[in-house]
Design a protein around this motif. Structure first.
Motif, short mmCIF file in Angstrom:
data_model
loop_
_atom_site.label_atom_id
_atom_site.label_comp_id
_atom_site.label_asym_id
_atom_site.label_seq_id
_atom_site.Cartn_x
_atom_site.Cartn_y
_atom_site.Cartn_z
N HIS A 379 -8.83 29.13 40.48
CA HIS A 379 -7.80 28.69 39.52
C HIS A 379 -6.73 27.85 40.22
O HIS A 379 -6.40 26.74 39.79
CB HIS A 379 -7.17 29.93 38.86
CG HIS A 379 -6.06 29.62 37.91
ND1 HIS A 379 -6.24 29.59 36.54
CD2 HIS A 379 -4.77 29.28 38.12
CE1 HIS A 379 -5.10 29.26 35.96
NE2 HIS A 379 -4.18 29.08 36.90
N GLU A 380 -6.21 28.37 41.31
CA GLU A 380 -5.13 27.66 42.00
C GLU A 380 -5.61 26.33 42.58
O GLU A 380 -4.91 25.32 42.51
CB GLU A 380 -4.50 28.53 43.10
CG GLU A 380 -3.82 29.79 42.58
CD GLU A 380 -2.85 29.55 41.44
OE1 GLU A 380 -2.22 28.49 41.37
OE2 GLU A 380 -2.72 30.44 40.57
N HIS A 383 -5.47 23.56 40.09
CA HIS A 383 -4.16 22.88 40.01
C HIS A 383 -4.02 21.87 41.16
O HIS A 383 -3.58 20.74 40.96
CB HIS A 383 -3.03 23.91 40.15
CG HIS A 383 -2.82 24.81 38.96
ND1 HIS A 383 -2.60 24.33 37.68
CD2 HIS A 383 -2.78 26.16 38.85
CE1 HIS A 383 -2.41 25.36 36.85
NE2 HIS A 383 -2.53 26.47 37.53
N GLU A 409 -4.00 24.46 33.33
CA GLU A 409 -4.46 25.84 33.49
C GLU A 409 -5.98 25.93 33.32
O GLU A 409 -6.63 26.75 33.98
CB GLU A 409 -3.77 26.76 32.47
CG GLU A 409 -2.26 26.85 32.63
CD GLU A 409 -1.81 27.24 34.03
OE1 GLU A 409 -2.60 27.86 34.76
OE2 GLU A 409 -0.67 26.89 34.40
N TYR A 524 -1.98 29.23 28.72
CA TYR A 524 -3.18 29.91 29.21
C TYR A 524 -4.17 30.20 28.09
O TYR A 524 -5.38 30.20 28.31
CB TYR A 524 -2.80 31.23 29.90
CG TYR A 524 -1.90 31.04 31.10
CD1 TYR A 524 -2.40 30.54 32.29
CD2 TYR A 524 -0.56 31.37 31.03
CE1 TYR A 524 -1.58 30.37 33.39
CE2 TYR A 524 0.27 31.21 32.13
CZ TYR A 524 -0.24 30.71 33.31
OH TYR A 524 0.57 30.54 34.39
ZN ZN Z 1 -2.34 28.32 36.77
#
Ligand code: ZN
Ligand code: X8Z
Length: 615
Positions: A379-380, A383, A409, A524
């Motif tokens: 997930h990170e 980004h 997101e 989200y």
């Molecule tokens: Zn995030």
């Protein structure tokens, strides 16, 4: 109240919403200036603005990074000073006046100019120089709340009289694995202690955030955050309600199944209706990992290092043709738990940072070698790869953002979903033999419960969105924050507090986003819907594989498809980007259809049991 959006298809729905939010076509201006002259003036304005804003924003980013990774009074003070400096530029009365004048003539401007001016307007609305005292008070209150949150030490009195100071990771581990009800309750309660000292600061912040937003004509702070989507609050709530409704039938089945499964595990009777909060494996019940018997998702990570988790996530991206992360990502990020002996306190929640709107990208995590951090690391990095993809000369600094925040997101979450598919896990040796042998529905069950998926949506689109909307709109009284919180938790998630939650506590403030990422949690929920929509397209149209058993790893075509979305940043309308990528506007259909086989299985499993809870 009548739902004005009923009966419209999604395209009409979004168009109506955009017009209502003031994003519709505007007639050419009646200004004295001709179009080329005003365009030249806008270009000059934007150039000057960016030249002043970027260095100050970078300095503020660095100061915020230090404050979040090493909590100290000096770092908090430096963060306040840096934010004050950037606010003086972005909220200057002259900026507000000019942007209003330019946007009044937007029919004469180019699309890219209007998009940038909108971002300037929203940034000014966060810190309007017309209300200097309020802006200053907000900056101070935000920094104070952040330091109080990040510096908080959990305390737990053990049955033997000893005192433990568990980390957030430790609390999560106990809730994930313990079958001892007393121990579960003790850790759950300890996890909620952080809310009490944050309560007054949150109320103060609500008022200050509302005041700044109202300074530029927004009804409240929630409306200001929603405006970034070009939607009204009503349109956003309708979108979220629809997401909740779309997953409700499956959620109700999962709720019944999980309640009985947990009752068996703990050796107690299943209560009628709601699930006690401390039964669940997540502090907020936002997802329910780890209790599908026979699928131990953590097993493959035993014996791996924490570094492996982040490096393997990077390999997923590079396998699809994304570049290796810049060396400074590794040297400047703060990826692993702080050494308790060091005394250093850091924010315990994962985040990704674009410090200079260029290649200084960093992530703050507390990675341990387990399945949840494996998902979060993907997930990170989503980004981070988004930041890098739009940090190019083609994308103006003001538009170095996601197509909307939900895209930001959704992207890393999508790769997390891809990295949880069995063919990939098997290929890289991360599939436990029992998970390989498990029937497809068992594996599907785990993915409905874990991460950002079915169980997550009533929480994200329901509890969080409704609580924050009502909180900022003044519909929850100051002395009824806990009552308001649990009312929504009960209604949307079907979860009940294990015992009375007095108003001296503030359970909403235990969720980091309520304090430091306010009024944005629907990002989200929409990101989750978007993730399944993109995944469905990638699996069926690009890979020609079953969306439930597919493998993106090493596929350059998937990488190119994603990069074509990411590199645009916010230069295009998000609805158009989505339609061009998938042929459709936002829809939960792929999400619902992904879990279709599970529903039939659950209905059979739950036969004879009462489903649902009193709302
Ligand atoms: Zn995030
Ligand atoms: O906060 C996050 C990310 C950072 S943007 C780890 N998430 C939400 C949460 O933890 O509550 C990802 C899913 C939802």
């Amino acid at each position: 109240m009548r739902d004005e959006t009923q009966g419209m298809d999604r395209r009409d729905f979004l168009k109506a919403a955009a017009v209502a939010a003031g994003a519709g076509a505007i007639p050419r201006s009646a200004s004295a200036q001709d179009a080329p002259a005003i365009r030249a003036e806008v270009d000059a304005f934007l150039k000057d603005y960016v030249a002043k804003w970027v260095p100050l924003d970078t300095a503020a980013g660095r100061a915020a990074w230090s404050a979040s990774t090493d909590v100290s009074e000096a770092h908090t003070a430096a963060q306040v000073a840096a934010n004050q400096a950037v606010n003086e530029v972005v909220g200057a009365p002259e900026v507000i006046e000019k942007v209003a004048r330019f946007l009044a003539a937007k029919g004469d401007l180019t699309d890219i100019q209007v998009r940038q001016l909108e971002k300037v307007r929203l940034r000014a609305a966060e810190a309007p120089g017309t209300l200097p005292e309020v802006v200053k008070a907000r900056v101070e209150a935000e920094a104070k709340q952040g330091a109080a949150q990040d510096g908080f030490v959990y305390t737990l009195k053990k049955p033997d009289g000893s005192v433990e100071n568990p980390s957030a990771n430790r609390i999560d581990q106990v809730l994930l694995t313990s079958k001892d009800m007393d121990e579960r309750l003790a850790y759950w309660k300890a996890s909620k202690e952080i809310g009490a000292p944050l309560r007054d600061g949150l109320l103060k912040l609500r008022d200050l955030r509302n005041k700044v937003a109202q300074g530029l004509g927004f009804s409240d702070f929630f409306a200001l955050q929603v405006a970034d989507y070009g939607l009204t609050v009503d349109a956003m709530l309708a979108l979220c309600d629809r997401i909740v409704a779309d997953v409700k039938p499956l959620y109700a089945q999962l709720h019944t199944w999980a309640k009985h499964q947990l009752a068996r595990r703990y050796g107690v009777d299943a209560p009628a209706g709601k699930i006690p909060a401390h039964w669940l494996s997540n502090r907020w019940g936002q997802n329910w990992p780890g209790f599908v018997e026979g699928v131990d998702m953590d097993a493959p990570f035993k014996g791996k290092t924490k570094e492996f988790i982040v490096e393997q996530a990077e390999r997923f991206y590079t396998s699809m043709g994304f570049p290796k992360l810049p060396p400074t990502f590794w040297t400047r990020s703060d990826l692993y738990p702080a050494d308790p002996a060091s005394g250093r306190k850091k924010n315990s929640h994962a985040s990704a940072w674009h410090i200079d709107l260029d290649h200084d990208v960093r992530s703050l995590m507390s990675v341990e070698p387990d399945n949840q951090w494996f998902d979060t690391a993907h997930h990170e990095l989503g980004h981070i790869y988004y930041f890098l993809a739009y940090s190019t000369p083609e994308v103006p600094h003001l538009l170095r953002q996601g197509a909307n925040r939900a895209f930001h997101e959704g992207v890393g979450d999508l790769i997390g979903l891809a990295a949880g598919q069995r063919p990939y896990l098997k290929q890289v040796g991360l599939l436990a033999p029992e998970a390989e042998a498990a029937p497809a529905t068992t594996f599907l069950l785990a993915s409905a419960l874990e991460g950002s998926s079915i169980v997550f949506l009533p929480w994200a689109a329901g509890v969080m969105t409704r609580f924050e909307r009502d909180f900022y709109a003044g519909a929850i009284a100051d002395d009824a924050l806990n009552a308001g919180w649990w009312e929504r938790v009960g209604k949307y998630q079907g979860i009940a507090p294990p015992e009375d939650r007095p108003e001296t506590l503030c359970d909403a403030a235990t969720k980091t986003h309520i304090n430091d990422d306010p009024a944005q949690y629907y990002d989200y929920a929409i990101g989750t819907v978007l993730k399944f929509q993109l995944h469905d397209h990638i699996a069926r149209e690009i890979l020609k594989q079953d969306p439930r058993e597919c493998n993106y790893y090493g596929d350059a075509k998937v990488g190119a498809f994603l990069r074509d979305i990411l590199r645009l940043g916010a230069t295009r309308d998000w609805d158009a980007v989505l339609r061009e990528a998938t042929g459709e506007g936002l829809t939960a259909r792929p999400l619902v259809s992904y879990f279709e086989p599970l529903k039939a299985w659950l209905e059979a499993e739950n036969q004879g049991k009462t489903s649902g809870w009193p709302e």
